[in-house]
Design a protein around this motif. Structure first.
Motif, PDB file in Angstrom:
ATOM      1  N   ASP A   1       0.791  -1.223   0.000  1.00  0.00           N
ATOM      2  CA  ASP A   1       0.000   0.000   0.000  1.00  0.00           C
ATOM      3  C   ASP A   1       0.831   1.285   0.000  1.00  0.00           C
ATOM      4  O   ASP A   1       0.294   2.356  -0.242  1.00  0.00           O
ATOM      5  N   ALA A   2       2.113   1.196   0.279  1.00  0.00           N
ATOM      6  CA  ALA A   2       2.945   2.398   0.381  1.00  0.00           C
ATOM      7  C   ALA A   2       3.237   2.989  -0.995  1.00  0.00           C
ATOM      8  O   ALA A   2       3.450   2.247  -1.958  1.00  0.00           O
ATOM      9  N   PRO A   3       3.280   4.305  -1.090  1.00  0.00           N
ATOM     10  CA  PRO A   3       3.682   4.922  -2.362  1.00  0.00           C
ATOM     11  C   PRO A   3       5.135   4.546  -2.686  1.00  0.00           C
ATOM     12  O   PRO A   3       5.977   4.517  -1.785  1.00  0.00           O
ATOM     13  N   PRO A   4       5.426   4.264  -3.948  1.00  0.00           N
ATOM     14  CA  PRO A   4       6.787   3.877  -4.325  1.00  0.00           C
ATOM     15  C   PRO A   4       7.860   4.882  -3.904  1.00  0.00           C
ATOM     16  O   PRO A   4       8.941   4.495  -3.484  1.00  0.00           O
ATOM     17  N   ASP A   5       7.542   6.179  -3.978  1.00  0.00           N
ATOM     18  CA  ASP A   5       8.549   7.171  -3.595  1.00  0.00           C
ATOM     19  C   ASP A   5       8.838   7.137  -2.100  1.00  0.00           C
ATOM     20  O   ASP A   5       9.948   7.421  -1.664  1.00  0.00           O
ATOM     21  N   ARG A   6       7.850   6.736  -1.301  1.00  0.00           N
ATOM     22  CA  ARG A   6       8.067   6.613   0.145  1.00  0.00           C
ATOM     23  C   ARG A   6       8.981   5.419   0.448  1.00  0.00           C
ATOM     24  O   ARG A   6       9.865   5.508   1.297  1.00  0.00           O
TER      25      ARG A   6
END
Length: 196
Positions: A165-170
């Motif tokens: 679920d995490a954004p790739p940039d995070r």
């Protein structure tokens, strides 16, 4: 008279493309063993005989779809290389790398898939190692490769909740320091045994 063969060639090309897309999807979803010629043909809305006619065998079909997308070559200084490797990881997290997932999912049960994954990773790591810190450059590249493939598997195959679920940039931001430390940092000395 030339239009008829052209239409047949176009039809053949469209059918082959549908078969390849269906095979890529099924190999990625269920792995080599469970993706049957019959299931691939059904997903491609064609006859199993045509699959065999165009590709010869399941192994040949698998070899055509289970290839890693060729990443951009790593260049520059070790810090620049680390950023390029992070960008490549972020891209793999943003979009499912279907070809790579096909090979990864199948590698546990199919020797050719394991060889394909290993060959692609070794080539990538050897090229990247040329742009990492000189001491242990190949080990550094291997560790970054292991982090990358582990993160991709965790997100796309295992679908681990937070990772999925995490954004790739995070994710890239959290890994940035570790990737840079591995790519060009000074290794920590081994701890000394306590004096007794």
């Amino acid at each position: 008279m030339s239009a008829h063969p052209t239409r047949r060639a176009e039809q053949r090309d469209r059918t082959q493309s549908r078969i390849l897309e269906a095979a890529r999807r099924l190999f990625a979803e269920v792995g080599y063993d469970r993706a049957t010629i019959r299931a691939i043909a059904a997903a491609a809305d064609t006859d199993p005989g045509l699959v065999m006619r165009y590709f010869g065998s399941k192994d040949n079909l698998f070899a055509q779809v289970a290839q890693f997308d060729r990443d951009e070559l790593i260049t520059g200084t070790p810090p620049q290389a680390a950023e390029q490797l992070l960008a490549a990881l972020e891209q793999k997290l943003a979009e499912q790398p279907t070809d790579a997932l096909t090979a990864i999912r199948s590698m546990l049960t199919h020797p050719d898939a394991a060889a394909e994954v290993r060959s692609a990773m070794v080539a990538r790591q050897q090229q990247a190692a040329q742009h990492l810190a000189d001491d242990d450059a190949h080990l550094r590249a291997g560790l970054i490769g292991a982090l990358t493939i582990g993160t991709v598997i965790g997100r796309h195959l295992l679908e681990l909740d937070a990772l999925r679920d995490a954004p790739p940039d995070r994710i890239a931001a959290l890994l940035r320091r570790a990737i840079h430390d591995i790519a060009h940092g000074t290794p920590e000395p081994e701890p000394r045994a306590p004096n007794l």
